[in-house]
Design a protein around this motif. Structure first.
Motif, PDB file in Angstrom:
ATOM      1  N   GLN A 342       0.841  -1.346   0.106  1.00  0.00           N
ATOM      2  CA  GLN A 342      -0.077   0.084   0.068  1.00  0.00           C
ATOM      3  C   GLN A 342       0.986   1.226  -0.070  1.00  0.00           C
ATOM      4  O   GLN A 342       0.422   2.264  -0.260  1.00  0.00           O
ATOM      5  CB  GLN A 342      -0.957  -0.071   0.954  1.00  0.00           C
ATOM      6  N   PHE A 343       2.080   1.155   0.068  1.00  0.00           N
ATOM      7  CA  PHE A 343       3.122   2.229   0.394  1.00  0.00           C
ATOM      8  C   PHE A 343       4.374   2.220  -0.567  1.00  0.00           C
ATOM      9  O   PHE A 343       5.019   3.032  -0.781  1.00  0.00           O
ATOM     10  CB  PHE A 343       3.725   2.245   1.754  1.00  0.00           C
ATOM     11  N   ASN A 344       4.400   0.891  -1.266  1.00  0.00           N
ATOM     12  CA  ASN A 344       5.640   0.773  -2.200  1.00  0.00           C
ATOM     13  C   ASN A 344       5.271  -0.062  -3.251  1.00  0.00           C
ATOM     14  O   ASN A 344       4.128  -0.773  -3.344  1.00  0.00           O
ATOM     15  CB  ASN A 344       6.488  -0.187  -1.321  1.00  0.00           C
ATOM     16  N   SER A 345       5.911   0.331  -4.589  1.00  0.00           N
ATOM     17  CA  SER A 345       5.796  -0.808  -5.538  1.00  0.00           C
ATOM     18  C   SER A 345       7.136  -1.256  -6.011  1.00  0.00           C
ATOM     19  O   SER A 345       8.110  -0.506  -5.732  1.00  0.00           O
ATOM     20  CB  SER A 345       4.974  -0.159  -6.758  1.00  0.00           C
ATOM     21  N   ILE A 346       7.173  -2.446  -6.695  1.00  0.00           N
ATOM     22  CA  ILE A 346       8.096  -2.887  -7.244  1.00  0.00           C
ATOM     23  C   ILE A 346       8.137  -3.192  -8.643  1.00  0.00           C
ATOM     24  O   ILE A 346       7.248  -3.738  -9.194  1.00  0.00           O
ATOM     25  CB  ILE A 346       8.936  -4.391  -6.610  1.00  0.00           C
ATOM     26  N   ALA A 347       8.831  -2.241  -9.552  1.00  0.00           N
ATOM     27  CA  ALA A 347       8.483  -2.071 -11.040  1.00  0.00           C
ATOM     28  C   ALA A 347       8.854  -3.772 -11.580  1.00  0.00           C
ATOM     29  O   ALA A 347      10.040  -4.261 -11.006  1.00  0.00           O
ATOM     30  CB  ALA A 347       9.551  -1.292 -11.619  1.00  0.00           C
ATOM     31  N   ASP A 348       8.020  -4.255 -12.535  1.00  0.00           N
ATOM     32  CA  ASP A 348       8.433  -5.298 -13.331  1.00  0.00           C
ATOM     33  C   ASP A 348       8.787  -5.217 -14.739  1.00  0.00           C
ATOM     34  O   ASP A 348       8.109  -4.496 -15.355  1.00  0.00           O
ATOM     35  CB  ASP A 348       7.238  -6.197 -13.341  1.00  0.00           C
ATOM     36  N   PRO A 349       9.959  -5.637 -15.230  1.00  0.00           N
ATOM     37  CA  PRO A 349      10.756  -6.420 -14.766  1.00  0.00           C
ATOM     38  C   PRO A 349      12.073  -5.775 -13.742  1.00  0.00           C
ATOM     39  O   PRO A 349      12.959  -6.630 -13.553  1.00  0.00           O
ATOM     40  CB  PRO A 349      11.287  -7.141 -15.965  1.00  0.00           C
ATOM     41  N   THR A 350      12.222  -4.515 -13.783  1.00  0.00           N
ATOM     42  CA  THR A 350      13.352  -4.101 -13.443  1.00  0.00           C
ATOM     43  C   THR A 350      13.586  -4.321 -11.908  1.00  0.00           C
ATOM     44  O   THR A 350      14.679  -4.045 -11.373  1.00  0.00           O
ATOM     45  CB  THR A 350      13.317  -2.404 -13.594  1.00  0.00           C
ATOM     46  N   LYS A 351      12.464  -4.489 -11.324  1.00  0.00           N
ATOM     47  CA  LYS A 351      12.622  -4.622  -9.884  1.00  0.00           C
ATOM     48  C   LYS A 351      12.962  -3.432  -8.927  1.00  0.00           C
ATOM     49  O   LYS A 351      13.357  -3.444  -7.733  1.00  0.00           O
ATOM     50  CB  LYS A 351      13.537  -5.820  -9.206  1.00  0.00           C
ATOM     51  N   LYS A 352      12.790  -2.260  -9.629  1.00  0.00           N
ATOM     52  CA  LYS A 352      12.953  -1.025  -8.862  1.00  0.00           C
ATOM     53  C   LYS A 352      11.868  -0.536  -7.763  1.00  0.00           C
ATOM     54  O   LYS A 352      10.756  -0.647  -8.120  1.00  0.00           O
ATOM     55  CB  LYS A 352      13.066   0.005  -9.974  1.00  0.00           C
ATOM     56  N   LEU A 353      12.234  -0.419  -6.746  1.00  0.00           N
ATOM     57  CA  LEU A 353      11.417  -0.119  -5.647  1.00  0.00           C
ATOM     58  C   LEU A 353      11.115   1.383  -5.553  1.00  0.00           C
ATOM     59  O   LEU A 353      11.963   2.230  -5.832  1.00  0.00           O
ATOM     60  CB  LEU A 353      12.193  -0.318  -4.318  1.00  0.00           C
ATOM     61  N   THR A 354       9.748   1.725  -5.335  1.00  0.00           N
ATOM     62  CA  THR A 354       9.535   3.022  -5.304  1.00  0.00           C
ATOM     63  C   THR A 354       8.541   3.206  -3.983  1.00  0.00           C
ATOM     64  O   THR A 354       7.550   2.415  -3.984  1.00  0.00           O
ATOM     65  CB  THR A 354       8.589   3.440  -6.625  1.00  0.00           C
ATOM     66  N   HIS A 355       8.797   4.225  -3.242  1.00  0.00           N
ATOM     67  CA  HIS A 355       8.002   4.557  -2.197  1.00  0.00           C
ATOM     68  C   HIS A 355       6.936   5.427  -2.598  1.00  0.00           C
ATOM     69  O   HIS A 355       7.536   6.468  -2.518  1.00  0.00           O
ATOM     70  CB  HIS A 355       8.515   4.723  -1.013  1.00  0.00           C
ATOM     71  N   PHE A 356       5.708   5.177  -2.697  1.00  0.00           N
ATOM     72  CA  PHE A 356       4.984   6.085  -3.159  1.00  0.00           C
ATOM     73  C   PHE A 356       4.107   7.113  -2.313  1.00  0.00           C
ATOM     74  O   PHE A 356       3.284   7.949  -2.728  1.00  0.00           O
ATOM     75  CB  PHE A 356       4.065   5.842  -4.483  1.00  0.00           C
ATOM     76  N   ALA A 357       4.379   6.698  -1.151  1.00  0.00           N
ATOM     77  CA  ALA A 357       3.310   7.162  -0.081  1.00  0.00           C
ATOM     78  C   ALA A 357       4.033   8.326   0.438  1.00  0.00           C
ATOM     79  O   ALA A 357       5.431   8.419   0.481  1.00  0.00           O
ATOM     80  CB  ALA A 357       2.750   6.074   0.973  1.00  0.00           C
ATOM     81  N   ASN A 358       3.402   9.305   1.320  1.00  0.00           N
ATOM     82  CA  ASN A 358       4.090  10.351   2.191  1.00  0.00           C
ATOM     83  C   ASN A 358       4.819   9.573   3.278  1.00  0.00           C
ATOM     84  O   ASN A 358       4.351   8.822   4.120  1.00  0.00           O
ATOM     85  CB  ASN A 358       2.911  11.254   2.874  1.00  0.00           C
ATOM     86  N   LYS A 359       6.150   9.783   3.309  1.00  0.00           N
ATOM     87  CA  LYS A 359       6.909   9.060   4.245  1.00  0.00           C
ATOM     88  C   LYS A 359       6.569   9.423   5.689  1.00  0.00           C
ATOM     89  O   LYS A 359       7.109   8.538   6.616  1.00  0.00           O
ATOM     90  CB  LYS A 359       8.441   9.416   3.941  1.00  0.00           C
ATOM     91  N   ASP A 360       6.209  10.473   6.022  1.00  0.00           N
ATOM     92  CA  ASP A 360       5.714  10.725   7.303  1.00  0.00           C
ATOM     93  C   ASP A 360       4.338  10.431   7.853  1.00  0.00           C
ATOM     94  O   ASP A 360       3.929  10.725   9.194  1.00  0.00           O
ATOM     95  CB  ASP A 360       5.862  12.360   7.511  1.00  0.00           C
ATOM     96  N   ALA A 361       3.677   9.608   6.996  1.00  0.00           N
ATOM     97  CA  ALA A 361       2.279   9.347   7.359  1.00  0.00           C
ATOM     98  C   ALA A 361       2.317   8.254   8.442  1.00  0.00           C
ATOM     99  O   ALA A 361       3.249   7.400   8.715  1.00  0.00           O
ATOM    100  CB  ALA A 361       1.647   8.535   6.030  1.00  0.00           C
ATOM    101  N   ARG A 362       1.534   8.579   9.366  1.00  0.00           N
ATOM    102  CA  ARG A 362       1.289   7.604  10.658  1.00  0.00           C
ATOM    103  C   ARG A 362       0.193   6.383  10.224  1.00  0.00           C
ATOM    104  O   ARG A 362      -0.661   6.745   9.830  1.00  0.00           O
ATOM    105  CB  ARG A 362       0.956   8.249  12.042  1.00  0.00           C
ATOM    106  N   VAL A 363       0.827   5.231  10.639  1.00  0.00           N
ATOM    107  CA  VAL A 363      -0.154   4.308  10.048  1.00  0.00           C
ATOM    108  C   VAL A 363      -0.771   3.248  11.120  1.00  0.00           C
ATOM    109  O   VAL A 363       0.166   2.961  12.095  1.00  0.00           O
ATOM    110  CB  VAL A 363       0.923   3.014   9.298  1.00  0.00           C
ATOM    111  N   VAL A 364      -1.815   2.942  11.137  1.00  0.00           N
ATOM    112  CA  VAL A 364      -2.672   2.045  12.104  1.00  0.00           C
ATOM    113  C   VAL A 364      -3.047   0.817  11.256  1.00  0.00           C
ATOM    114  O   VAL A 364      -3.744   1.206  10.382  1.00  0.00           O
ATOM    115  CB  VAL A 364      -3.982   2.995  12.681  1.00  0.00           C
ATOM    116  N   ASN A 365      -2.966   0.014  11.877  1.00  0.00           N
ATOM    117  CA  ASN A 365      -3.205  -1.502  11.347  1.00  0.00           C
ATOM    118  C   ASN A 365      -4.012  -2.161  12.323  1.00  0.00           C
ATOM    119  O   ASN A 365      -3.738  -2.555  13.303  1.00  0.00           O
ATOM    120  CB  ASN A 365      -1.889  -2.110  11.008  1.00  0.00           C
TER     121      ASN A 365
END
Ligand SMILES: Cc1ncc(C[n+]2csc(CCOP(=O)(O)OP(=O)(O)O)c2C)c(N)n1
Ligand SMILES: [Mg+2]
Length: 636
Positions: A342-365
């Protein structure tokens, strides 16, 4: 031919006919014995034996252990039990049919154990309660495993019984040894919540009731109880002392109240909260509870679709997840299977990691995910740190969370929320417009576009109490059909094990049959070919369902993988069809369905012919039977 030769021929024919009669006699011997045992002339074999009638001595077990097992199973309230027959549970099978009257549970014949379990998987989601499965130990369980794994990942309760013979002195030589095992559940234990191998009938009763209770306690999962052959087939010796424990179902566990109050504080203070729900709503109440929370906060809800969590017609229903996450300051995850994703994606086929969410977001699970998991299969997904992790069933925890949110509301916050709500309403309208534009692309095309297929079908079923049995395969219904009720969209296979759609949908239809719902499913061609015998089960048991073949003549997702690899390797992309297409010969699914006794039409590749065919199919389904329309389409 001379007279002599003619005579020889006649003699030969007579000899042949005599031989044929003798063969028929041999073939008839087995049914004759069966008839004697079943009680010709109105008497049971037991009554005949007692009366000293009949040339053959038939040993009769008046009360086999398997009858008691049926008494136990009946206390679980299972409407149906799927099976593919196997001698390791032959006594239980016979007891279910004769002693149990083939009612509650009623047996549903399947042509593959994988289909038997997948039917139970779909049924459970539609009925909101488990169904039974009887499985031949060893080989039957080997066939069943992928479907059990799908149900495991999808958090679906299924109550399974496997037959097995442990005592080597009782095993018949040959097959029975090949079909016996020390520990039947071992092959599936990584994806069973609980299993047991009872050694007495009292033990069986306790374990069956315990298994059911464990299965339906969140996180809900499949369970397996082995019915030993000797326990099934030997007489009940101490019948008077046998008891069946009462089934006491647990109240689903709620998250800690203090932690929920803290989460409420964060959510109320947030400028851009985002709610993400996956397998949150277990029941219709889950949907209304989530609507209440979202409305109290005027917060956007992203429904990942593991279940139907939130009406897609509601203005707070949002699909632009990446945009929302970019600015999110508090994110609430509700039974989300993959928090990392929900916060990251890994591109296919390059496997490049992208963090697409606000880094300071507080998360409740809020989830039961950490409460019960196994190590080997990796469905727990990548670890993602959260700021407030609340162990509890999300649906059960929502009322307290909403109550705490409401307690904290001030006029200022209400005003801010109202403004946020207006913006989200606009965004909702924009994404719907965009989805409509997307659906219009290739509208007239032949083969048919998946969006056209979906919308033509909707036009025909919109006034029926429809249920889309598998809702994770096509975008168009998810975006464009007004999905407002919990039962209307039942998610998917769970573990993406292909072969779920056909039997899983039929299980949904079986549940819907007595619940006044009209079941439709888009049936991928690759998926149907794992277990096409499902169509026979549909016809034989008169299960009303409309299968719309989503026939792209390929394992198209895999074609795309090979294309991607060819691109990466700088090679010929056009050869990606080798090993990935289902063409040449073209499979005629209408004929296939007809061969199994199902009304069918197609193949149809002209979109203008769809509506009329769907209408005819709907009439068949409304008369209580299955139907299939083969649509030749493009896309995946
Ligand atoms: C049991 C199993 N085998 C293989 C796969 C790999 N796989 C993923 S998608 C896919 C294609 C399925 O074909 P179809 O059902 O026709 O759907 P399409 O991709 O054409 O939309 C396959 C074989 C899988 N997920 N599960
Ligand atoms: Mg396909």
């Amino acid at each position: 031919m001379s007279e002599e030769e003619k005579k020889d021929t006649r003699v030969d024919r007579r000899t042949f006919l005599k031989g044929a009669a003798a063969t028929a006699g041999i073939a008839g011997a087995a049914p004759a014995i069966t008839l004697a045992q079943a009680g010709e002339g109105g008497k049971t074999a037991g009554e005949k034996a007692k009366a000293g009638e009949g040339a053959r001595h038939v040993e009769v077990i008046e009360r086999p252990g398997s009858d008691f097992m049926v008494d136990v199973i009946k206390t679980l309230g299972l409407e149906y039990m799927t099976l593919n027959p196997g001698s390791s549970f032959r006594a239980l099978h016979e007891s279910l049919v004769n002693y149990g009257g083939n009612k509650a549970p009623e047996l549903i014949t399947c042509m593959h154990e994988e289909a038997a379990v997948a039917m139970a998987h779909g049924y459970s989601k539609a009925a909101g309660k488990p169904m039974g499965v009887a499985i031949h130990g060893t080989v039957g369980l080997q066939h069943a495993t992928m479907a059990i794994y799908n149900a495991w990942v999808d958090r679906v309760p299924i109550v399974m019984f496997a037959g097995n013979g442990l005592d080597i002195t009782k095993r018949r030589p040959g097959t029975e040894w090949n079909h016996s095992v020390q520990d039947p559940a071992l092959i599936a234990r990584d994806f069973l919540k609980w299993d047991d191998y009872p050694m007495s009938l009292t033990h069986f009763a306790e374990s069956a009731v315990r298994a059911y209770k464990i299965a339906v306690t969140p996180p809900m999962e499949p369970v397996l109880v082995t019915a030993d052959i000797d326990l099934q087939e030997e007489p009940v010796h101490d019948g008077a002392r046998l008891a069946i424990p009462k089934l006491a179902q647990s109240v689903p566990p709620q998250g800690d109240r203090g932690a929920l109050a803290e989460a409420a504080k964060w959510l109320v203070e947030a400028s851009n909260p985002v709610i993400i729900a996956d397998r949150c709503a277990r029941t219709p109440a889950g949907v209304s509870r989530l609507v209440e929370l979202a409305e109290a906060l005027q917060a956007p809800v992203v429904d990942l679709g593991g279940r139907m969590n939130f009406p897609n017609t509601h203005p707070l229903h949002q699909t632009a997840k990446r945009n929302l996450m970019k600015d999110a300051d508090v994110v609430l995850l509700l039974e989300v299977a993959d928090p990392f994703g929900q916060f990251n994606s890994i591109a296919d086929p390059t496997k490049k990691l992208t963090h697409f969410a606000n880094k300071d977001a507080r998360v409740v699970n809020i989830s039961m995910q950490d409460v019960f998991l196994h190590s080997n299969y990796q469905d727990f997904q990548r670890y993602w740190p959260v700021d407030l992790s609340i162990n509890g069933d999300a649906e059960a925890s929502l009322p307290t969370l909403t109550e705490e949110v409401r307690r904290l509301l001030t006029d200022d916050r209400r005003r801010a929320f109202a403004q946020r709500g207006e913006k989200l309403k606009d965004a909702h309208a924009r994404s719907r417009k965009h989805a409509l534009e997307e659906a219009a692309v290739g509208w007239e095309g032949s083969p048919v576009s998946t969006a056209r297929m979906a919308m033509e079908l909707y036009g025909v079923i919109k006034d029926e109490p429809w249920c889309l049995a598998v809702s994770d395969r096509l975008d168009a219904p998810r975006k464009l059909w007004p999905i407002t009720q919990h039962h209307q969209a039942l998610g998917g296979a769970g573990a993406q094990g292909v072969g779920y759609c056909a039997p899983g949908s039929l299980g949904v239809a079986l549940a819907n049959k007595t619940r006044g719902r009209f079941t439709v499913t888009f049936q991928p061609d690759g998926d149907l070919n794992y277990s096409p015998g499902v169509l026979w089960t549909a016809a034989h048991h008169r299960i009303p369902i409309l299968y719309v073949m989503f026939n792209n003549r390929a394992y198209l997702h895999e074609t795309m993988h090979i294309q991607r690899m060819a691109g990466l390797h700088g090679r010929d992309v056009s050869r990606a069809n080798i090993g990935t297409t289902i063409d040449n010969p073209f499979v005629d699914y209408a004929k296939l369905a007809q061969a199994y006794g199902v009304w069918a039409e197609g193949p149809i590749d002209d979109p203008s012919r769809l509506a009329a065919s769907f209408r005819r199919a709907v009439d068949v389904v409304k008369s209580g039977h299955p139907a299939l329309v083969d649509v030749v389409c493009q896309g995946a």
